[in-house]
Design a protein around this motif. Structure first.
Motif, PDB file in Angstrom:
ATOM      1  N   TYR A   1       0.843  -1.203   0.000  1.00 51.34           N
ATOM      2  CA  TYR A   1       0.000   0.000   0.000  1.00 51.34           C
ATOM      3  C   TYR A   1       0.880   1.255   0.000  1.00 51.34           C
ATOM      4  O   TYR A   1       0.687   2.177  -0.806  1.00 51.34           O
ATOM      5  CB  TYR A   1      -0.911  -0.028   1.225  1.00 51.34           C
ATOM      6  CG  TYR A   1      -1.710   1.230   1.442  1.00 51.34           C
ATOM      7  CD1 TYR A   1      -2.938   1.417   0.816  1.00 51.34           C
ATOM      8  CD2 TYR A   1      -1.227   2.238   2.276  1.00 51.34           C
ATOM      9  CE1 TYR A   1      -3.673   2.579   1.019  1.00 51.34           C
ATOM     10  CE2 TYR A   1      -1.946   3.402   2.482  1.00 51.34           C
ATOM     11  CZ  TYR A   1      -3.167   3.570   1.849  1.00 51.34           C
ATOM     12  OH  TYR A   1      -3.885   4.723   2.046  1.00 51.34           O
ATOM     13  N   TYR A   2       1.859   1.294   0.914  1.00 48.25           N
ATOM     14  CA  TYR A   2       2.737   2.468   0.997  1.00 48.25           C
ATOM     15  C   TYR A   2       3.738   2.502  -0.154  1.00 48.25           C
ATOM     16  O   TYR A   2       4.106   3.582  -0.633  1.00 48.25           O
ATOM     17  CB  TYR A   2       3.454   2.490   2.348  1.00 48.25           C
ATOM     18  CG  TYR A   2       2.528   2.886   3.480  1.00 48.25           C
ATOM     19  CD1 TYR A   2       1.962   4.163   3.517  1.00 48.25           C
ATOM     20  CD2 TYR A   2       2.193   1.992   4.487  1.00 48.25           C
ATOM     21  CE1 TYR A   2       1.089   4.537   4.531  1.00 48.25           C
ATOM     22  CE2 TYR A   2       1.324   2.353   5.507  1.00 48.25           C
ATOM     23  CZ  TYR A   2       0.774   3.629   5.523  1.00 48.25           C
ATOM     24  OH  TYR A   2      -0.095   3.997   6.515  1.00 48.25           O
TER      25      TYR A   2
ATOM     26  N   LYS B   1       7.770   4.461   5.033  1.00 48.37           N
ATOM     27  CA  LYS B   1       6.724   3.763   5.779  1.00 48.37           C
ATOM     28  C   LYS B   1       6.644   2.290   5.357  1.00 48.37           C
ATOM     29  O   LYS B   1       6.428   1.397   6.183  1.00 48.37           O
ATOM     30  CB  LYS B   1       5.363   4.441   5.569  1.00 48.37           C
ATOM     31  CG  LYS B   1       5.015   5.402   6.688  1.00 48.37           C
ATOM     32  CD  LYS B   1       3.522   5.675   6.758  1.00 48.37           C
ATOM     33  CE  LYS B   1       3.203   6.399   8.064  1.00 48.37           C
ATOM     34  NZ  LYS B   1       1.778   6.709   8.197  1.00 48.37           N
ATOM     35  N   ALA B   2       6.819   2.057   4.064  1.00 46.47           N
ATOM     36  CA  ALA B   2       6.812   0.673   3.571  1.00 46.47           C
ATOM     37  C   ALA B   2       7.919  -0.115   4.241  1.00 46.47           C
ATOM     38  O   ALA B   2       7.722  -1.258   4.673  1.00 46.47           O
ATOM     39  CB  ALA B   2       6.982   0.663   2.055  1.00 46.47           C
TER      40      ALA B   2
ATOM     41  N   ASN C   1       9.893  -4.198   7.988  1.00 48.13           N
ATOM     42  CA  ASN C   1      10.806  -4.531   9.091  1.00 48.13           C
ATOM     43  C   ASN C   1      10.046  -5.133  10.272  1.00 48.13           C
ATOM     44  O   ASN C   1      10.531  -6.071  10.922  1.00 48.13           O
ATOM     45  CB  ASN C   1      11.578  -3.286   9.543  1.00 48.13           C
ATOM     46  CG  ASN C   1      12.842  -3.065   8.740  1.00 48.13           C
ATOM     47  OD1 ASN C   1      13.546  -4.024   8.410  1.00 48.13           O
ATOM     48  ND2 ASN C   1      13.143  -1.822   8.398  1.00 48.13           N
ATOM     49  N   LYS C   2       8.850  -4.583  10.549  1.00 48.83           N
ATOM     50  CA  LYS C   2       8.022  -5.162  11.626  1.00 48.83           C
ATOM     51  C   LYS C   2       7.660  -6.605  11.293  1.00 48.83           C
ATOM     52  O   LYS C   2       7.685  -7.487  12.164  1.00 48.83           O
ATOM     53  CB  LYS C   2       6.735  -4.335  11.807  1.00 48.83           C
ATOM     54  CG  LYS C   2       6.941  -3.007  12.498  1.00 48.83           C
ATOM     55  CD  LYS C   2       5.625  -2.360  12.891  1.00 48.83           C
ATOM     56  CE  LYS C   2       5.049  -2.995  14.131  1.00 48.83           C
ATOM     57  NZ  LYS C   2       3.950  -2.242  14.740  1.00 48.83           N
ATOM     58  N   ALA C   3       7.330  -6.842  10.025  1.00 48.81           N
ATOM     59  CA  ALA C   3       6.979  -8.200   9.595  1.00 48.81           C
ATOM     60  C   ALA C   3       8.154  -9.150   9.768  1.00 48.81           C
ATOM     61  O   ALA C   3       8.003 -10.271  10.254  1.00 48.81           O
ATOM     62  CB  ALA C   3       6.524  -8.169   8.135  1.00 48.81           C
ATOM     63  N   ILE C   4       9.343  -8.700   9.375  1.00 49.97           N
ATOM     64  CA  ILE C   4      10.546  -9.544   9.485  1.00 49.97           C
ATOM     65  C   ILE C   4      10.865  -9.843  10.946  1.00 49.97           C
ATOM     66  O   ILE C   4      11.303 -10.943  11.281  1.00 49.97           O
ATOM     67  CB  ILE C   4      11.742  -8.870   8.767  1.00 49.97           C
ATOM     68  CG1 ILE C   4      11.541  -8.966   7.251  1.00 49.97           C
ATOM     69  CG2 ILE C   4      13.068  -9.514   9.167  1.00 49.97           C
ATOM     70  CD1 ILE C   4      12.509  -8.140   6.433  1.00 49.97           C
ATOM     71  N   ASN C   5      10.604  -8.884  11.817  1.00 51.80           N
ATOM     72  CA  ASN C   5      10.848  -9.121  13.252  1.00 51.80           C
ATOM     73  C   ASN C   5       9.936 -10.216  13.799  1.00 51.80           C
ATOM     74  O   ASN C   5      10.299 -10.918  14.746  1.00 51.80           O
ATOM     75  CB  ASN C   5      10.634  -7.831  14.047  1.00 51.80           C
ATOM     76  CG  ASN C   5      11.771  -6.848  13.855  1.00 51.80           C
ATOM     77  OD1 ASN C   5      12.897  -7.254  13.536  1.00 51.80           O
ATOM     78  ND2 ASN C   5      11.503  -5.566  14.023  1.00 51.80           N
ATOM     79  N   ILE C   6       8.754 -10.355  13.207  1.00 50.28           N
ATOM     80  CA  ILE C   6       7.817 -11.404  13.635  1.00 50.28           C
ATOM     81  C   ILE C   6       8.172 -12.743  13.003  1.00 50.28           C
ATOM     82  O   ILE C   6       8.110 -13.788  13.638  1.00 50.28           O
ATOM     83  CB  ILE C   6       6.370 -10.998  13.279  1.00 50.28           C
ATOM     84  CG1 ILE C   6       5.950  -9.812  14.149  1.00 50.28           C
ATOM     85  CG2 ILE C   6       5.396 -12.169  13.478  1.00 50.28           C
ATOM     86  CD1 ILE C   6       4.646  -9.166  13.720  1.00 50.28           C
TER      87      ILE C   6
ATOM     88  N   ILE D   1      12.346  -2.488  -1.655  1.00 53.23           N
ATOM     89  CA  ILE D   1      12.124  -1.174  -1.038  1.00 53.23           C
ATOM     90  C   ILE D   1      13.459  -0.482  -0.756  1.00 53.23           C
ATOM     91  O   ILE D   1      13.628   0.711  -1.013  1.00 53.23           O
ATOM     92  CB  ILE D   1      11.289  -1.316   0.250  1.00 53.23           C
ATOM     93  CG1 ILE D   1       9.873  -1.779  -0.099  1.00 53.23           C
ATOM     94  CG2 ILE D   1      11.245  -0.004   1.019  1.00 53.23           C
ATOM     95  CD1 ILE D   1       9.095  -2.321   1.069  1.00 53.23           C
ATOM     96  N   ASN D   2      14.421  -1.244  -0.242  1.00 53.07           N
ATOM     97  CA  ASN D   2      15.740  -0.652   0.030  1.00 53.07           C
ATOM     98  C   ASN D   2      16.418  -0.183  -1.254  1.00 53.07           C
ATOM     99  O   ASN D   2      17.126   0.825  -1.248  1.00 53.07           O
ATOM    100  CB  ASN D   2      16.623  -1.654   0.779  1.00 53.07           C
ATOM    101  CG  ASN D   2      16.406  -1.591   2.285  1.00 53.07           C
ATOM    102  OD1 ASN D   2      16.668  -0.568   2.912  1.00 53.07           O
ATOM    103  ND2 ASN D   2      15.906  -2.675   2.863  1.00 53.07           N
ATOM    104  N   GLN D   3      16.186  -0.905  -2.342  1.00 58.65           N
ATOM    105  CA  GLN D   3      16.725  -0.458  -3.627  1.00 58.65           C
ATOM    106  C   GLN D   3      16.159   0.902  -4.010  1.00 58.65           C
ATOM    107  O   GLN D   3      16.880   1.785  -4.474  1.00 58.65           O
ATOM    108  CB  GLN D   3      16.387  -1.479  -4.723  1.00 58.65           C
ATOM    109  CG  GLN D   3      17.514  -2.454  -5.016  1.00 58.65           C
ATOM    110  CD  GLN D   3      17.201  -3.331  -6.209  1.00 58.65           C
ATOM    111  OE1 GLN D   3      16.209  -4.060  -6.200  1.00 58.65           O
ATOM    112  NE2 GLN D   3      18.038  -3.287  -7.219  1.00 58.65           N
ATOM    113  N   ARG D   4      14.835   1.046  -3.816  1.00 62.53           N
ATOM    114  CA  ARG D   4      14.182   2.319  -4.154  1.00 62.53           C
ATOM    115  C   ARG D   4      14.731   3.462  -3.299  1.00 62.53           C
ATOM    116  O   ARG D   4      14.744   4.614  -3.720  1.00 62.53           O
ATOM    117  CB  ARG D   4      12.670   2.213  -3.958  1.00 62.53           C
ATOM    118  CG  ARG D   4      11.994   1.235  -4.906  1.00 62.53           C
ATOM    119  CD  ARG D   4      12.043   1.739  -6.339  1.00 62.53           C
ATOM    120  NE  ARG D   4      11.475   0.795  -7.264  1.00 62.53           N
ATOM    121  CZ  ARG D   4      10.191   0.734  -7.593  1.00 62.53           C
ATOM    122  NH1 ARG D   4       9.332   1.559  -7.033  1.00 62.53           N
ATOM    123  NH2 ARG D   4       9.769  -0.151  -8.474  1.00 62.53           N
ATOM    124  N   LEU D   5      15.156   3.124  -2.075  1.00 66.60           N
ATOM    125  CA  LEU D   5      15.698   4.132  -1.159  1.00 66.60           C
ATOM    126  C   LEU D   5      17.205   4.310  -1.342  1.00 66.60           C
ATOM    127  O   LEU D   5      17.845   5.042  -0.574  1.00 66.60           O
ATOM    128  CB  LEU D   5      15.387   3.737   0.289  1.00 66.60           C
ATOM    129  CG  LEU D   5      13.920   3.851   0.720  1.00 66.60           C
ATOM    130  CD1 LEU D   5      13.690   3.119   2.033  1.00 66.60           C
ATOM    131  CD2 LEU D   5      13.509   5.317   0.836  1.00 66.60           C
TER     132      LEU D   5
END
Length: 462
Positions: free
Chosen positions: A311-312, A320-321, A326-331, A345-349
């Motif tokens: 979504y983000y 935000k994405a 990251n929250k998902a990976i922590n779970i 996402i990290n590539q985009r950043l």
């Protein structure tokens, strides 16, 4: 007869449990012992069942039914030799007792000797006036053997005897689906519904078959009849919602999903689908609210976290994405989908080191898609790690031999390290496999593209 705690039928059970607390042995007839044992087995209280069997056989040593319970315990405890020995003794006493054959088949099944189990169960059918349960057992043995046509036949026999045997109905449809016989399943269900027109399960299954064939209007009609037959049937509302989504009738889909939330505790599936529908309707605030509700309801549902992240990402709010992935990976740090999305996402950043780490983790978790190898290798090139990139592409070529995209990259890397022979080898391979990917050299290795040897090799194939 099943004992209940709210009637007088549990008197023998109460008497039995009272007896266990004292040293006084009380007398029970064999039928009472049978009911007591049956009750404990249903409750999973094996130790108490064993006590009841022992006391029962002390008082009724010739009871074949009580001895069959003993066989059942042996089988449960994997004491198959003891069970088989006792069954052989009982067969000599009562060769026409179908339960002996059923337990014999159970032993064969435990040993993965399913053909023998079927053979024995077919003998049991000839000895009983009520064959439904045995038909079901035969069907299950055929499922173990992956003989779906035969399994389907026996589950159909169950339904011929009992139209409300929904377990058999589900198994029949499972067989049709495994055999890719969707049209046959529809024909069977329509005949079945002629006999049992208010069977919500059959209407529900019919809807699913039409959905598979993308006949959405017919699927919708089937789910309507399922709801008419049982207006509290949650599964029908959920499936009806999915069809309405396919028909782009998102408001109606939301209504159906909302009904399921009122009928029972919220399900993460319904919350997620509502979120998708609101997003399609451009109600972004409501969409994201339902995505939040989804992960709150079921933090382990990857589709929920992916929905929020995507979504983000679609709105180019990459920070935000990244926060939510990251929250998902922590779970759940072993989820491949999370790591792949994390990398993108990290590539985009322009967080290239983090993106490379994500792709590496994706590969370690067993995602060997070509795009993953290429993305990681390209990042290693960008990070100035040619040796690591070469090793990455060499590994990739084991999974994707004769792949031009890999060969051009290896060629560029070796030329950039002045390893001319290796570079020439891989460039010739790339040109041989697919000359149209020659632009990779220009894009990823502009300094290599200017080398005379490379120019000449590329010109030869134009």
């Amino acid at each position: 007869m099943e004992f209940s705690h709210d009637d007088n039928n549990n008197l023998p059970l109460t008497k039995f449990e009272s007896m266990l607390k004292t040293n006084h042995v009380l007398f029970f007839d064999s039928e009472e012992f049978e009911n007591i044992i049956h009750h404990y087995l249903n409750q999973g209280k094996i130790a108490l069942a064993k006590k009841a069997i022992k006391l029962g056989l002390d008082q009724h040593p010739s009871s074949i039914t009580l001895k069959l319970f003993k066989v059942e315990i042996y089988v449960f405890e994997d004491k198959l030799t003891e069970a088989d020995t006792l069954l052989n003794e009982l067969y000599l006493l009562d060769p026409s007792n179908e339960e002996i054959f059923i337990q014999k088949a159970n032993i064969f099944s435990k040993k993965d000797e399913h053909e023998k189990a079927v053979e024995v169960l077919k003998k049991a059918v000839q000895l009983t006036d009520d064959a439904v349960d045995i038909y079901s057992l035969i069907g299950m043995e055929y499922l173990f053997l992956d003989k779906f046509e035969e399994a389907k036949e026996y589950f159909m026999k169950c339904l011929e005897e009992d139209l409300e045997d929904y377990s058999a109905l589900y198994n029949v449809i499972y067989c049709f689906e495994f055999l890719d016989q969707t049209e046959d399943a529809i024909q069977y269900l329509n005949v079945f519904l002629d006999k049992n027109p208010y069977c919500e399960v059959a209407w529900h299954q019919l809807g699913k078959q039409y959905y598979t064939l993308k006949k959405y209007k017919k699927a919708l009609a089937a789910y309507d009849f399922a709801i008419i037959s049982d207006d509290s049937f949650i599964g029908a509302y959920l499936e009806r919602g999915k069809v309405l989504e396919r028909l782009q009738r998102y408001e109606e889909a939301i209504e159906n999903y909302n009904i399921t939330l009122k009928l029972d505790d919220p399900t993460s599936f319904a919350l997620l689908r509502i979120g998708y529908c609101y997003e399609k309707l451009k109600h972004d605030d409501l969409a994201v609210q339902y995505y939040y509700k989804t992960v709150h309801e079921d933090p382990l549902l990857d589709k929920g976290w992916i929905a929020i992240t995507q979504y983000y990402k679609r709105r180019k709010n990459y920070q935000k994405a990244l926060y939510y992935i990251n929250k998902a990976i922590n779970i759940d740090s072993e989820n491949v989908k999370y790591w792949k999305l994390y990398s993108v996402i990290n590539q985009r950043l322009n967080h290239f080191e983090e993106a490379e780490r994500g792709f590496k983790k994706t590969l370690e978790l067993g995602n060997y898609e070509l795009s993953t190898w290429l993305s990681r290798g390209d990042l290693l090139i960008k990070l100035g790690e040619p040796e690591a990139a070469i090793y990455n592409f060499q590994q990739a070529s084991e999974f994707y031999p004769e792949n031009a995209e890999i060969e051009y990259r290896l060629a560029g890397l070796h030329f950039s390290l002045n390893e001319t022979d290796k570079g020439t080898f891989h460039l010739k391979n790339g040109l041989r496999f697919n000359e149209e990917f020659g632009f990779i050299i220009d894009e990823l290795f502009p300094e290599v593209a200017n080398k005379l040897l490379v120019k000449n090799l590329l010109k030869e194939n134009q």
